[in-house]
Scaffold this motif. Sequence first.
Motif, PDB file in Angstrom:
ATOM      1  N   PHE A  37       0.855  -1.178   0.000  1.00 18.66           N
ATOM      2  CA  PHE A  37       0.000   0.000   0.000  1.00 18.66           C
ATOM      3  C   PHE A  37       0.888   1.224   0.000  1.00 18.66           C
ATOM      4  N   ARG A  38       0.299   2.383  -0.275  1.00 24.79           N
ATOM      5  CA  ARG A  38       1.073   3.615  -0.197  1.00 24.79           C
ATOM      6  C   ARG A  38       0.176   4.756   0.255  1.00 24.79           C
ATOM      7  N   GLN A  39       0.815   5.758   0.853  1.00 22.27           N
ATOM      8  CA  GLN A  39       0.097   6.949   1.273  1.00 22.27           C
ATOM      9  C   GLN A  39       0.929   8.171   0.956  1.00 22.27           C
ATOM     10  N   ALA A  40       0.381   9.000   0.089  1.00 23.85           N
ATOM     11  CA  ALA A  40       1.040  10.251  -0.278  1.00 23.85           C
ATOM     12  C   ALA A  40       0.595  11.355   0.673  1.00 23.85           C
ATOM     13  N   ASP A  61      -4.696   0.022 -11.069  1.00 27.35           N
ATOM     14  CA  ASP A  61      -4.563   0.427 -12.468  1.00 27.35           C
ATOM     15  C   ASP A  61      -3.411   1.417 -12.662  1.00 27.35           C
ATOM     16  N   SER A  62      -3.182   2.251 -11.668  1.00 31.80           N
ATOM     17  CA  SER A  62      -2.170   3.305 -11.794  1.00 31.80           C
ATOM     18  C   SER A  62      -0.747   2.770 -11.857  1.00 31.80           C
ATOM     19  N   VAL A  63      -0.531   1.510 -11.474  1.00 30.04           N
ATOM     20  CA  VAL A  63       0.828   0.972 -11.451  1.00 30.04           C
ATOM     21  C   VAL A  63       1.009  -0.223 -12.385  1.00 30.04           C
ATOM     22  N   LYS A  64      -0.052  -0.667 -13.026  1.00 28.11           N
ATOM     23  CA  LYS A  64       0.055  -1.825 -13.927  1.00 28.11           C
ATOM     24  C   LYS A  64       1.090  -1.562 -15.012  1.00 28.11           C
ATOM     25  N   GLY A  65       1.931  -2.551 -15.243  1.00 24.07           N
ATOM     26  CA  GLY A  65       2.964  -2.422 -16.259  1.00 24.07           C
ATOM     27  C   GLY A  65       4.233  -1.740 -15.770  1.00 24.07           C
ATOM     28  N   ARG A  66       4.181  -1.157 -14.566  1.00 29.78           N
ATOM     29  CA  ARG A  66       5.363  -0.459 -14.031  1.00 29.78           C
ATOM     30  C   ARG A  66       5.860  -1.107 -12.736  1.00 29.78           C
ATOM     31  N   PHE A  67       4.969  -1.654 -11.940  1.00 31.04           N
ATOM     32  CA  PHE A  67       5.330  -2.258 -10.660  1.00 31.04           C
ATOM     33  C   PHE A  67       5.134  -3.770 -10.734  1.00 31.04           C
ATOM     34  N   THR A  68       5.988  -4.504 -10.024  1.00 36.06           N
ATOM     35  CA  THR A  68       5.868  -5.960  -9.957  1.00 36.06           C
ATOM     36  C   THR A  68       6.001  -6.423  -8.511  1.00 36.06           C
ATOM     37  N   LYS A  86       7.080   7.865 -11.480  1.00 38.93           N
ATOM     38  CA  LYS A  86       6.525   9.173 -11.761  1.00 38.93           C
ATOM     39  C   LYS A  86       6.486   9.977 -10.460  1.00 38.93           C
ATOM     40  N   THR A  87       6.416  11.279 -10.576  1.00 41.08           N
ATOM     41  CA  THR A  87       6.377  12.106  -9.364  1.00 41.08           C
ATOM     42  C   THR A  87       5.171  11.748  -8.502  1.00 41.08           C
ATOM     43  N   GLU A  88       4.093  11.341  -9.137  1.00 42.48           N
ATOM     44  CA  GLU A  88       2.892  10.979  -8.369  1.00 42.48           C
ATOM     45  C   GLU A  88       3.029   9.658  -7.619  1.00 42.48           C
ATOM     46  N   ASP A  89       4.135   8.943  -7.821  1.00 39.01           N
ATOM     47  CA  ASP A  89       4.405   7.734  -7.045  1.00 39.01           C
ATOM     48  C   ASP A  89       5.037   8.058  -5.696  1.00 39.01           C
ATOM     49  N   THR A  90       5.381   9.312  -5.478  1.00 41.10           N
ATOM     50  CA  THR A  90       5.951   9.715  -4.199  1.00 41.10           C
ATOM     51  C   THR A  90       4.979   9.428  -3.061  1.00 41.10           C
ATOM     52  N   ALA A  91       5.444   8.642  -2.086  1.00 43.07           N
ATOM     53  CA  ALA A  91       4.569   8.224  -0.986  1.00 43.07           C
ATOM     54  C   ALA A  91       5.382   7.396   0.006  1.00 43.07           C
ATOM     55  N   GLN A 111       6.211  -0.425   9.181  1.00 47.68           N
ATOM     56  CA  GLN A 111       6.362   0.982   9.549  1.00 47.68           C
ATOM     57  C   GLN A 111       6.462   1.896   8.329  1.00 47.68           C
ATOM     58  N   GLY A 112       6.665   1.303   7.170  1.00 46.28           N
ATOM     59  CA  GLY A 112       6.706   2.069   5.929  1.00 46.28           C
ATOM     60  C   GLY A 112       8.111   2.442   5.500  1.00 46.28           C
ATOM     61  N   THR A 113       8.256   2.664   4.200  1.00 43.79           N
ATOM     62  CA  THR A 113       9.515   3.140   3.631  1.00 43.79           C
ATOM     63  C   THR A 113       9.188   4.244   2.623  1.00 43.79           C
ATOM     64  N   GLN A 114       9.917   5.338   2.695  1.00 41.75           N
ATOM     65  CA  GLN A 114       9.623   6.517   1.880  1.00 41.75           C
ATOM     66  C   GLN A 114      10.199   6.374   0.481  1.00 41.75           C
ATOM     67  N   VAL A 115       9.380   6.649  -0.510  1.00 42.19           N
ATOM     68  CA  VAL A 115       9.825   6.748  -1.895  1.00 42.19           C
ATOM     69  C   VAL A 115       9.543   8.167  -2.370  1.00 42.19           C
ATOM     70  N   THR A 116      10.582   8.850  -2.828  1.00 38.87           N
ATOM     71  CA  THR A 116      10.443  10.221  -3.301  1.00 38.87           C
ATOM     72  C   THR A 116      10.943  10.285  -4.738  1.00 38.87           C
ATOM     73  N   VAL A 117      10.079  10.728  -5.643  1.00 47.07           N
ATOM     74  CA  VAL A 117      10.409  10.816  -7.060  1.00 47.07           C
ATOM     75  C   VAL A 117      10.409  12.288  -7.465  1.00 47.07           C
TER      76      VAL A 117
END
Length: 118
Positions: A37-40, A61-68, A86-91, A111-117
Motif C-alpha cells: 500500500f502507499r500513502q502520499a 490500475d495506476s501501477v500496472k505495467g510499471r510495478f511488480t 513518476k512524481t505521483e508515485d511519491t509516498a 512501519q513504511g519506507t519513503q519513496v520520493t520521485v
Amino acid sequence: HVQLVESGGGSVQAGGSLRLSCTASGITFAKHEMGWFRQAPGKEREGVAVINRRGTTNYADSVKGRFTISRDNAKNTLFLQVSILKTEDTAVYYCATGRDGTSNDFAYWGQGTQVTVS
C-alpha cells in the motif's frame, strides 16, 4: 508477534527504479496473502498490489505495467519492483498481511519506507 519490516525506499529521478522489500516474522509467511500500500502527503492510503499464497497477483490500475510484486517464501520476504517512476508515485510504501475476509481490512502493517520521485 507479527512483525513486518520494509526497506529499499529512497529518492530517485522520474523514470528510475527501486526495489522495495518487506521481511516478515511471527507468521507462516508462505500461507499468507501479502500486500503493498502507499500513502502520499494529504491523501488517503491506497492499495498498490497484492499477491496470494499461490502467487496470483493483482495491481492498482495506476501501477500496472510499471510495478511488480513478488515473494520469496524461503526468505519470508515480499518485494515490490517499482519502475518507470513518476512524481505521483511519491509516498510512504507499506506492506501488510492478515486480510479480514469480511471487511477486507489488513491486520498487520509495517512501519513504511519513503519513496520520493523528483
